[in-house]
Enzyme design. Structure first.
Site, PDB file in Angstrom:
ATOM      1  N   GLY A   1      34.294  41.846  41.913  1.00  0.00           N
ATOM      2  CA  GLY A   1      33.048  41.381  41.877  1.00  0.00           C
ATOM      3  C   GLY A   1      32.507  40.444  40.675  1.00  0.00           C
ATOM      4  N   ASN A   2      31.628  40.138  40.601  1.00  0.00           N
ATOM      5  CA  ASN A   2      31.099  39.394  39.359  1.00  0.00           C
ATOM      6  C   ASN A   2      29.673  39.888  38.962  1.00  0.00           C
ATOM      7  OD1 ASN A   2      29.222  37.256  40.505  1.00  0.00           O
ATOM      8  ND2 ASN A   2      30.981  36.826  41.563  1.00  0.00           N
ATOM      9  N   ARG A   3      28.918  39.231  38.087  1.00  0.00           N
ATOM     10  CA  ARG A   3      27.776  39.783  37.424  1.00  0.00           C
ATOM     11  C   ARG A   3      26.584  39.242  38.237  1.00  0.00           C
ATOM     12  NH1 ARG A   3      28.535  42.727  32.971  1.00  0.00           N
ATOM     13  NH2 ARG A   3      30.564  42.262  32.128  1.00  0.00           N
ATOM     14  N   SER A   4      26.886  38.313  39.015  1.00  0.00           N
ATOM     15  CA  SER A   4      25.628  37.505  39.687  1.00  0.00           C
ATOM     16  C   SER A   4      24.533  38.448  40.457  1.00  0.00           C
ATOM     17  CB  SER A   4      26.291  36.361  40.609  1.00  0.00           C
ATOM     18  OG  SER A   4      25.009  35.954  41.447  1.00  0.00           O
TER      19      SER A   4
END
Ligand code: CTP
Length: 402
Positions: A213-216
Site C-alpha cells: 500500500g501507500n500513505r495516501s
C-alpha cells in the site's frame, strides 16, 4: 491535536426526543477543546432544559432573537462560528433551512453564516422517507451542507426503523471533517456536469492479511468530490477508504488498482475526471491464497506492473477534462511536466509530499497546477477543501476556454 481544539461550534438543537443525545455531543466537544455555544429551539426545550446545556457548554444557551443586548445575535453567532452542528435536526428545521426561512434564532443563524454546516436528522421512519424531507436534504447537500444520515434502530414510542440519530462517533467525525474542509461552497458552476473522482491509496494483496500500500489518506480526493457536489455536479467517487461525504456523492469503495480501473471505466463517459488516488504501480504477481508463514529466511515477492488508469483515460479521450495528480519528492515541477505530457492530462496537480504539512494524510496541502496550455498556478498552503476549490476553478477556466 484534537480537530476541535479552540474551534467555535454552534450546537443547534431542535425539538425531537434525540435532543437528549445532543447533551452527550456537547460534552464530548467541550472535552475535545471546542468552544461550544448551544442554540435551542422552543420545541427542543420541551425535551431538554436549557440549563443542562448551559452547564456543560462554554457559554450559556441561546434561545431567542430578542433576549439580550445584541440586536443581531444570529449574525454575531453565524459570523463567529467555525461550524454549525444541527443535532438533532427535525423535519421542520430541515424544511425551514432548505426554504431559507429564518423563523427563530436557530433558523436565522443558519441563514446568517458562511461557516460549514453539519445536519444530523432524527425522526420517525415515515418522516425520514417522505419525499419532502429527502428533497430538502438533497437541496441542502447540493448547497454544501453535510448530512449525517440517521441509522436504523429503536425510535420514540417503541417503533423500529430508519431515522434514529447517527452514532456520536459518526457525528463527531463529520464535524471534524467539515471543520477541516472549511467554508461552504458558494459557486454553483457545475450543475449538470458528471464528475468522476478517485481517492486514496490502492491495496495490492500479498496474501489474505497483507498488502502493498501507500500513505495516501484519500482526504484530497474526498475534498474534490465534496466541492464538486457542492457546486452542483453529479459526482461519483471511487475510493479505497471510507470517509464522511455528502449524501449526494455516489461512493464506490474498491481496494486494488484493477478494481479501481474497472470502476472508473464502468462509469464513463464523464465531463471531468480527477484522478487523485495514489494508484499502485506494481502488484504482487501471485498473491498467496493462505497466510504466508514466517520462515526466518529472506523472502522475495515478485511484482508486476498495474495498468496506468490516467494514461489510459488520456489515450481514449472519454474522460472530458482530465486531471491527474503528481506526488513528488524531488525535481517536482520537471517530473510533473513530464507526467502532463506522457499521460495526456489537461491538468496536473503537483505536490511535494516531502514538504511540511503537505500531501499524504495532512489536512492541508500546497500544490502547483500545471495545465496543457502552459498555464501554471501556485496554491499556497491551504485546507484541502480550498485546494479542491482552486483545482475546480482551474477546470472551469479550461472548459470555458475550449
Ligand atoms: N495513476 C494511475 N494509474 C496508475 C498509477 C498512477 O491512474 N497505475 C495516476 C494517479 O492517480 C495520479 C497520476 O497517475 O493522478 C500520477 O501518479 P504518480 O504516482 O505521481 O505517478 P506515476 O505515474 O505512478 O509515476 P512515478 O511513480 O514514477 O512518479
Amino acid at each position: 491535536m484534537s480537530p476541535f481544539a479552540g474551534r467555535r461550534i454552534v450546537l443547534a438543537v431542535s425539538g425531537g426526543i434525540a435532543a437528549y443525545k445532543a447533551v452527550e455531543i456537547c460534552r464530548r466537544l467541550v472535552d475535545a477543546g471546542a468552544h461550544v455555544i448551544p442554540v435551542l429551539t422552543e420545541a427542543a426545550r420541551r425535551f431538554v432544559g436549557e440549563v443542562t446545556f448551559s452547564a456543560l457548554a462554554s457559554e450559556r444557551t441561546r434561545l431567542s432573537l430578542f433576549e439580550d443586548t445584541d440586536p443581531i445575535p444570529h449574525v454575531t453567532l453565524g459570523r463567529q462560528a467555525d461550524l454549525i452542528l444541527v443535532c438533532p435536526a427535525t423535519a421542520r428545521v430541515i424544511g425551514s433551512y432548505a426554504a431559507g426561512l429564518s423563523e427563530d434564532l436557530l433558523g436565522a443563524t443558519l441563514i446568517a453564516t458562511r461557516a460549514p454546516v453539519v445536519v444530523c436528522p432524527a425522526m420517525h421512519t415515515e418522516m425520514w422517507e417522505h419525499p419532502a424531507t429527502q428533497d430538502n436534504l438533497g437541496l441542502l447537500t447540493n448547497r454544501g451542507v453535510t448530512v449525517v444520515a440517521p441509522e436504523e434502530g429503536r425510535l420514540a414510542g417503541g417503533d423500529v426503523g430508519a431515522g434514529r440519530l447517527a452514532a456520536p462517533e459518526s457525528i463527531l467525525a463529520a464535524a471534524a471533517e467539515a471543520l477541516a474542509t472549511g467554508t461552504q461552497a458558494s459557486t454553483r458552476d457545475m450543475i449538470g456536469l458528471r464528475v468522476l473522482v478517485t481517492a486514496g491509496g490502492t491495496r495490492e494483496p500479498i496474501d489474505p492479511v497483507r498488502f502493498v500500500g501507500n500513505r495516501s489518506s484519500g482526504k484530497q480526493g474526498y475534498a474534490v468530490a465534496v466541492e464538486a457536489a457542492a457546486r452542483g455536479a453529479k459526482v461519483t467517487l471511487v475510493a479505497t477508504v471510507p470517509r464522511p461525504v455528502s449524501e449526494s456523492v455516489d461512493l464506490v469503495l474498491v481496494e486494488t488498482a484493477e478494481e479501481m480501473r474497472a470502476a472508473v471505466m464502468d462509469r464513463l463517459p464523464a465531463d471531468v475526471v480527477v484522478m487523485a488516488a495514489a494508484v499502485a504501480d506494481y502488484r504482487p504477481l501471485a498473491p498467496a491464497a493462505d497466510k504466508i508463514k514466517k520462515s526466518g529466511e529472506l523472502r522475495t515477492i515478485t511484482l508486476e506492473p498495474t495498468s496506468d488508469i490516467l494514461a489510459e483515460l488520456g489515450r481514449t479521450g472519454s474522460a472530458g477534462t482530465l486531471v491527474g495528480f503528481a506526488a513528488e519528492t524531488s525535481d517536482v515541477l520537471a517530473n510533473a511536466e513530464a507526467k502532463l505530457r506522457t499521460k495526456g492530462a489537461d491538468l496536473i496537480v503537483v505536490n511535494d509530499v516531502s514538504a511540511p504539512r503537505t500531501g499524504f494524510d495532512h489536512d492541508t496541502n500546497e500544490v502547483t497546477l500545471l495545465d496543457a496550455t502552459g498555464g501554471r498556478t501556485t496554491v499556497p498552503l491551504a485546507s484541502k477543501r480550498d485546494v479542491a476549490r482552486a483545482i475546480l476553478d482551474r477546470v472551469a477556466a479550461l472548459r470555458a476556454a475550449h
